[in-house]
Design a protein around this motif. Sequence first.
Motif, mmCIF file in Angstrom:
data_model
loop_
_atom_site.group_PDB
_atom_site.id
_atom_site.type_symbol
_atom_site.label_atom_id
_atom_site.label_comp_id
_atom_site.label_asym_id
_atom_site.label_seq_id
_atom_site.Cartn_x
_atom_site.Cartn_y
_atom_site.Cartn_z
ATOM 1 N N VAL A 1 0.836 -1.210 -0.213
ATOM 2 C CA VAL A 1 0.115 -0.107 -0.154
ATOM 3 C C VAL A 1 0.783 1.254 0.130
ATOM 4 O O VAL A 1 0.323 2.388 -0.081
ATOM 5 N N THR B 1 0.017 6.671 2.032
ATOM 6 C CA THR B 1 -0.181 5.456 1.230
ATOM 7 C C THR B 1 -0.330 5.880 -0.422
ATOM 8 O O THR B 1 -0.898 6.967 -0.480
ATOM 9 N N SER B 2 0.611 5.296 -1.097
ATOM 10 C CA SER B 2 0.433 5.716 -2.415
ATOM 11 C C SER B 2 0.860 4.439 -3.307
ATOM 12 O O SER B 2 1.896 4.182 -3.890
ATOM 13 N N PRO B 3 0.044 3.486 -3.282
ATOM 14 C CA PRO B 3 0.374 2.325 -4.035
ATOM 15 C C PRO B 3 0.865 2.269 -5.472
ATOM 16 O O PRO B 3 0.216 3.068 -6.108
ATOM 17 N N ARG C 1 -3.221 -1.199 -4.996
ATOM 18 C CA ARG C 1 -4.407 -0.323 -4.821
ATOM 19 C C ARG C 1 -5.622 -1.316 -4.176
ATOM 20 O O ARG C 1 -6.490 -0.685 -3.552
ATOM 21 N N SER C 2 -5.523 -2.667 -4.735
ATOM 22 C CA SER C 2 -6.795 -3.237 -4.343
ATOM 23 C C SER C 2 -6.664 -3.801 -2.736
ATOM 24 O O SER C 2 -7.612 -3.459 -2.243
#
Length: 312
Positions: free
Chosen positions: A127, A142-144, A150-151
Amino acid sequence: MTHVLVPDRTSPALAILVPGGRGQLGRDLAVAADSEPAVEFLDAPGSGELDVTDPEAVRDSVATLASCARDARARPVVVNAAAYTAVDAAESDVDTAFAVNAEGPKLLATACAERNVPLIHISTDYVFAGDSDHPYEPTGPTSPVSVYGRSKLGGERAVLGTWDRSWVVRTSWVYGRYGKNFVKTICRLEGERDILSVVDDQRGSPTWTADLASGLLELARLVVTGRAPEQRVVHCTNAGETTWFGFARAIFQELGKDPERVRPCTTADFPLPAPRPAYSVLSNASWSAAGLTPLRSWQEALSAAFASGAFA
């Protein structure tokens, strides 16, 4: 996989549902719970037995858990180990990844809220973007960078936003006796190749599923007795950090093989469909602050895993 066990009456009796119970972590959770005297009822269904994307099946499973707990005078808790973990496949199978990793956890949280059953949901280092130079705290941004990440972030948000008696536990680089994982791959490749090239520019904390499972059961005990962490997102990994290259060399040492046969390479040398976080070490400070037992170092855990015969 359902067991009825004999509780230890010195501790609150537990009734546990583990969606994803046939997976790598789920099976170790079932094994750990099976040996826990306080666990009176355990249901650890695989995806073929409980599809977390099926609303009716999810409601029925949580309702059964609540009913069995009531009959046994035990305290129910759900530990969700169900996940779509095919990181590269997720890049082209977006709908399935989000169905299992985001929509499924929301259904579980909704069903748990209806029955007043606490929920512990497992998430991932993916994540984060992986551009940090120090361990990530649960409160970090957070910045996947991948569909998988993202899921999983979508699942976290769905759980926390749906049910206030839910907690998210992020972990990383898991391996264990069951399923496919990095340790098993390196053990296989050692017998097939003279020299192995392994990525040396991604850093993380290898985590043995048996240690993680024990930690999750400890958290479950706190949750059902009203001593849950105030912080609803916590991190739990084996201590320390390394690269995949360093991890592979440590595996060779456990095998009694020459670690010099493992050579470093870069991520760019082996491009894959899904981008990986370059740095995904998670800070375990939140785990310790909650009064939970810190996991041992990743090196100690790896040695214990081999000593247990997990990779014989």
